[in-house]
Design a protein around this motif. Structure first.
Motif, PDB file in Angstrom:
ATOM      1  N   TYR A  63       0.834  -1.204   0.000  1.00 43.81           N
ATOM      2  CA  TYR A  63       0.000   0.000   0.000  1.00 43.81           C
ATOM      3  C   TYR A  63       0.871   1.258   0.000  1.00 43.81           C
ATOM      4  CZ  TYR A  63      -3.409   3.496   1.421  1.00 43.81           C
ATOM      5  OH  TYR A  63      -4.193   4.622   1.490  1.00 43.81           O
ATOM      6  N   ASP A  64       1.908   1.256   0.833  1.00 49.38           N
ATOM      7  CA  ASP A  64       2.816   2.407   0.916  1.00 49.38           C
ATOM      8  C   ASP A  64       3.498   2.666  -0.423  1.00 49.38           C
ATOM      9  OD1 ASP A  64       2.359   2.564   3.759  1.00 49.38           O
ATOM     10  OD2 ASP A  64       3.776   0.903   3.972  1.00 49.38           O
ATOM     11  N   VAL A  65       3.978   1.615  -1.037  1.00 52.99           N
ATOM     12  CA  VAL A  65       4.676   1.753  -2.324  1.00 52.99           C
ATOM     13  C   VAL A  65       3.711   2.247  -3.400  1.00 52.99           C
ATOM     14  CG1 VAL A  65       5.917   0.494  -4.128  1.00 52.99           C
ATOM     15  CG2 VAL A  65       6.436   0.052  -1.733  1.00 52.99           C
ATOM     16  N   ALA A  66       2.487   1.735  -3.385  1.00 49.54           N
ATOM     17  CA  ALA A  66       1.488   2.159  -4.366  1.00 49.54           C
ATOM     18  C   ALA A  66       1.190   3.653  -4.225  1.00 49.54           C
ATOM     19  CB  ALA A  66       0.208   1.344  -4.201  1.00 49.54           C
ATOM     20  N   ALA A  90       4.951  -7.466  -5.753  1.00 46.95           N
ATOM     21  CA  ALA A  90       4.648  -6.677  -6.947  1.00 46.95           C
ATOM     22  C   ALA A  90       3.173  -6.807  -7.316  1.00 46.95           C
ATOM     23  CB  ALA A  90       5.527  -7.112  -8.117  1.00 46.95           C
ATOM     24  N   ILE A  91       2.645  -7.999  -7.193  1.00 48.31           N
ATOM     25  CA  ILE A  91       1.222  -8.215  -7.480  1.00 48.31           C
ATOM     26  C   ILE A  91       0.364  -7.410  -6.518  1.00 48.31           C
ATOM     27  CG2 ILE A  91      -0.617  -9.955  -7.455  1.00 48.31           C
ATOM     28  CD1 ILE A  91       1.581 -11.956  -8.443  1.00 48.31           C
ATOM     29  N   ALA A  92       0.754  -7.390  -5.253  1.00 49.32           N
ATOM     30  CA  ALA A  92       0.003  -6.643  -4.254  1.00 49.32           C
ATOM     31  C   ALA A  92       0.077  -5.143  -4.517  1.00 49.32           C
ATOM     32  CB  ALA A  92       0.510  -6.973  -2.847  1.00 49.32           C
ATOM     33  N   VAL A  93       1.243  -4.645  -4.957  1.00 47.23           N
ATOM     34  CA  VAL A  93       1.378  -3.217  -5.276  1.00 47.23           C
ATOM     35  C   VAL A  93       0.440  -2.865  -6.432  1.00 47.23           C
ATOM     36  CG1 VAL A  93       2.923  -1.442  -6.206  1.00 47.23           C
ATOM     37  CG2 VAL A  93       3.728  -2.974  -4.407  1.00 47.23           C
ATOM     38  N   LEU A  94       0.426  -3.688  -7.465  1.00 48.41           N
ATOM     39  CA  LEU A  94      -0.459  -3.423  -8.608  1.00 48.41           C
ATOM     40  C   LEU A  94      -1.923  -3.481  -8.196  1.00 48.41           C
ATOM     41  CD1 LEU A  94       1.423  -5.383 -11.402  1.00 48.41           C
ATOM     42  CD2 LEU A  94       1.322  -2.909 -11.067  1.00 48.41           C
ATOM     43  N   ALA A  95      -2.268  -4.398  -7.326  1.00 51.76           N
ATOM     44  CA  ALA A  95      -3.650  -4.478  -6.834  1.00 51.76           C
ATOM     45  C   ALA A  95      -4.016  -3.222  -6.058  1.00 51.76           C
ATOM     46  CB  ALA A  95      -3.822  -5.719  -5.970  1.00 51.76           C
ATOM     47  N   GLU A  96      -3.094  -2.727  -5.248  1.00 53.82           N
ATOM     48  CA  GLU A  96      -3.349  -1.500  -4.495  1.00 53.82           C
ATOM     49  C   GLU A  96      -3.509  -0.300  -5.418  1.00 53.82           C
ATOM     50  OE1 GLU A  96      -4.108  -1.105  -1.447  1.00 53.82           O
ATOM     51  OE2 GLU A  96      -3.544  -3.030  -0.611  1.00 53.82           O
ATOM     52  N   ILE A  97      -2.681  -0.224  -6.451  1.00 55.11           N
ATOM     53  CA  ILE A  97      -2.797   0.882  -7.401  1.00 55.11           C
ATOM     54  C   ILE A  97      -4.159   0.835  -8.082  1.00 55.11           C
ATOM     55  CG2 ILE A  97      -1.965   1.731  -9.642  1.00 55.11           C
ATOM     56  CD1 ILE A  97       0.879   1.094  -8.668  1.00 55.11           C
ATOM     57  N   GLY A  98      -4.628  -0.369  -8.378  1.00 48.55           N
ATOM     58  CA  GLY A  98      -5.922  -0.530  -9.021  1.00 48.55           C
ATOM     59  C   GLY A  98      -7.102  -0.167  -8.140  1.00 48.55           C
ATOM     60  N   THR A  99      -6.905  -0.139  -6.815  1.00 50.24           N
ATOM     61  CA  THR A  99      -8.021   0.152  -5.922  1.00 50.24           C
ATOM     62  C   THR A  99      -7.882   1.494  -5.218  1.00 50.24           C
ATOM     63  OG1 THR A  99      -6.940  -1.016  -4.085  1.00 50.24           O
ATOM     64  CG2 THR A  99      -8.462  -2.287  -5.443  1.00 50.24           C
ATOM     65  N   LEU A 100      -6.810   2.233  -5.457  1.00 50.33           N
ATOM     66  CA  LEU A 100      -6.617   3.529  -4.805  1.00 50.33           C
ATOM     67  C   LEU A 100      -7.687   4.514  -5.255  1.00 50.33           C
ATOM     68  CD1 LEU A 100      -2.747   4.078  -4.961  1.00 50.33           C
ATOM     69  CD2 LEU A 100      -4.128   3.570  -2.960  1.00 50.33           C
ATOM     70  N   GLY A 101      -8.298   5.145  -4.292  1.00 49.00           N
ATOM     71  CA  GLY A 101      -9.281   6.170  -4.580  1.00 49.00           C
ATOM     72  C   GLY A 101     -10.580   5.652  -5.167  1.00 49.00           C
ATOM     73  N   GLY A 102     -10.773   4.358  -5.128  1.00 49.99           N
ATOM     74  CA  GLY A 102     -12.019   3.858  -5.708  1.00 49.99           C
ATOM     75  C   GLY A 102     -12.426   2.657  -5.081  1.00 49.99           C
TER      76      GLY A 102
END
Length: 86
Positions: free
Chosen positions: A35-38, A74-86
């Motif tokens: 989450y932090d990295v995202a 890396a998969i978790a970072v991408l998942a977090e980016i996909g759910t940020l703000g939404g």
């Protein structure tokens, strides 16, 4: 004992786990979580100063951090980016 080289997290409760299942996920050694990295990657991408060498260096260090962790990080970072703000 000593310090273990790899840590594993078992995400499935014991009562639901069958003998044939082995669901362990390797944990990385970073103080920053996915989450932090995202959040930091997103901040660098939307920054008004995104073309500055400082922002580019920070982005590169975050990408290097992701690359040094287990694939699941890396998969978790991408998942977090996909759910940020939404």
């Amino acid at each position: 004992g000593g310090i273990p080289e790899k840590l594993y997290l078992d995400l499935e409760p014991p009562k639901l786990r069958g003998d044939h299942q082995d669901r362990k996920y390797e944990l990385g050694d970073s103080l920053l979580g996915p989450y932090d990295v995202a959040i930091l990657l997103q901040a660098g991408l939307v920054s008004a100063m995104k073309n500055s060498t400082v922002v580019q260096l920070n982005q590169r260090m975050l990408l290097d951090l992701i690359a040094s962790q287990p694939k699941s990080f890396a998969i978790a970072v991408l998942a977090e980016i996909g759910t940020l703000g939404g």
